[in-house]
Design a protein around this motif. Sequence first.
Motif, PDB file in Angstrom:
ATOM      1  N   PRO A   4       0.784  -1.300   0.096  1.00 22.24           N
ATOM      2  CA  PRO A   4      -0.060  -0.141  -0.152  1.00 22.24           C
ATOM      3  C   PRO A   4       0.560   1.209  -0.004  1.00 22.24           C
ATOM      4  N   ASN A   5       0.318   2.678  -0.384  1.00 28.51           N
ATOM      5  CA  ASN A   5       0.756   3.441  -0.343  1.00 28.51           C
ATOM      6  C   ASN A   5       1.771   3.564  -1.221  1.00 28.51           C
ATOM      7  N   VAL A   6       1.810   2.962  -2.537  1.00 23.99           N
ATOM      8  CA  VAL A   6       3.028   3.560  -3.571  1.00 23.99           C
ATOM      9  C   VAL A   6       2.221   4.701  -4.459  1.00 23.99           C
ATOM     10  N   GLN A   7       3.485   5.695  -4.886  1.00 28.32           N
ATOM     11  CA  GLN A   7       3.616   6.799  -5.534  1.00 28.32           C
ATOM     12  C   GLN A   7       3.415   6.386  -6.830  1.00 28.32           C
ATOM     13  N   VAL A   8       2.801   6.674  -7.576  1.00 26.67           N
ATOM     14  CA  VAL A   8       3.103   5.997  -8.401  1.00 26.67           C
ATOM     15  C   VAL A   8       2.632   7.069 -10.335  1.00 26.67           C
ATOM     16  N   GLU A   9       3.326   7.137 -11.068  1.00 34.01           N
ATOM     17  CA  GLU A   9       3.381   8.544 -11.952  1.00 34.01           C
ATOM     18  C   GLU A   9       3.560   7.760 -13.220  1.00 34.01           C
ATOM     19  N   ALA A  10       3.066   8.299 -14.090  1.00 34.53           N
ATOM     20  CA  ALA A  10       2.546   8.107 -15.205  1.00 34.53           C
ATOM     21  C   ALA A  10       2.739   9.227 -16.214  1.00 34.53           C
ATOM     22  N   ARG A  11       4.223   9.712 -16.847  1.00 37.01           N
ATOM     23  CA  ARG A  11       4.571  10.863 -17.563  1.00 37.01           C
ATOM     24  C   ARG A  11       3.975  10.705 -18.559  1.00 37.01           C
ATOM     25  N   VAL A  18       2.368  14.668 -15.481  1.00 36.02           N
ATOM     26  CA  VAL A  18       2.853  13.497 -15.077  1.00 36.02           C
ATOM     27  C   VAL A  18       1.378  13.438 -14.156  1.00 36.02           C
ATOM     28  N   HIS A  19       0.836  12.238 -14.852  1.00 37.85           N
ATOM     29  CA  HIS A  19      -0.343  11.859 -13.847  1.00 37.85           C
ATOM     30  C   HIS A  19      -0.223  11.162 -12.156  1.00 37.85           C
ATOM     31  N   ARG A  20      -0.789  11.047 -11.326  1.00 38.29           N
ATOM     32  CA  ARG A  20      -0.003  10.992 -10.168  1.00 38.29           C
ATOM     33  C   ARG A  20      -1.377   9.682  -9.089  1.00 38.29           C
ATOM     34  N   ALA A  21      -1.145   8.835  -9.071  1.00 42.33           N
ATOM     35  CA  ALA A  21      -1.944   7.918  -8.244  1.00 42.33           C
ATOM     36  C   ALA A  21      -1.734   7.415  -7.105  1.00 42.33           C
ATOM     37  N   THR A  22      -2.004   6.469  -5.548  1.00 41.45           N
ATOM     38  CA  THR A  22      -1.045   6.285  -4.593  1.00 41.45           C
ATOM     39  C   THR A  22      -2.005   4.554  -4.673  1.00 41.45           C
ATOM     40  N   VAL A  40       5.563   7.128 -19.739  1.00 39.58           N
ATOM     41  CA  VAL A  40       7.081   6.209 -18.664  1.00 39.58           C
ATOM     42  C   VAL A  40       6.110   6.177 -17.541  1.00 39.58           C
ATOM     43  N   LEU A  41       6.301   4.584 -16.871  1.00 38.11           N
ATOM     44  CA  LEU A  41       5.070   4.659 -15.072  1.00 38.11           C
ATOM     45  C   LEU A  41       6.987   4.375 -14.524  1.00 38.11           C
ATOM     46  N   ARG A  42       6.201   4.904 -13.348  1.00 37.99           N
ATOM     47  CA  ARG A  42       7.677   5.268 -12.338  1.00 37.99           C
ATOM     48  C   ARG A  42       6.284   4.715 -11.607  1.00 37.99           C
TER      49      ARG A  42
END
Length: 71
Positions: A4-11, A18-22, A40-42
């Motif tokens: 849980p609580n992983v910071q996910v970004e799609a640039r 950058v689009h963000r989700a957790t 790019v997903l990070r």
Amino acid sequence: AAVPNVQVEARDVATNYVHRATTNEQGQYTIGNLRDGTYVLRARAAGFQDYQVEGIELTGLDNRRIDIAMK
């Protein structure tokens, strides 16, 4: 195991927007309403190595599942 609580970004490669989700408690995340393009997903979380996937091509009404492997 789910993280849980992983910071996910799609640039968006073209615009650098950058689009963000957790991730939730089950380790799931959703990033919606992405425009056509290359992304790019990070993913980042304390105590884990960063995870990155490059060259994700989205077109039309793509609905993709990208599993993240946190180590």
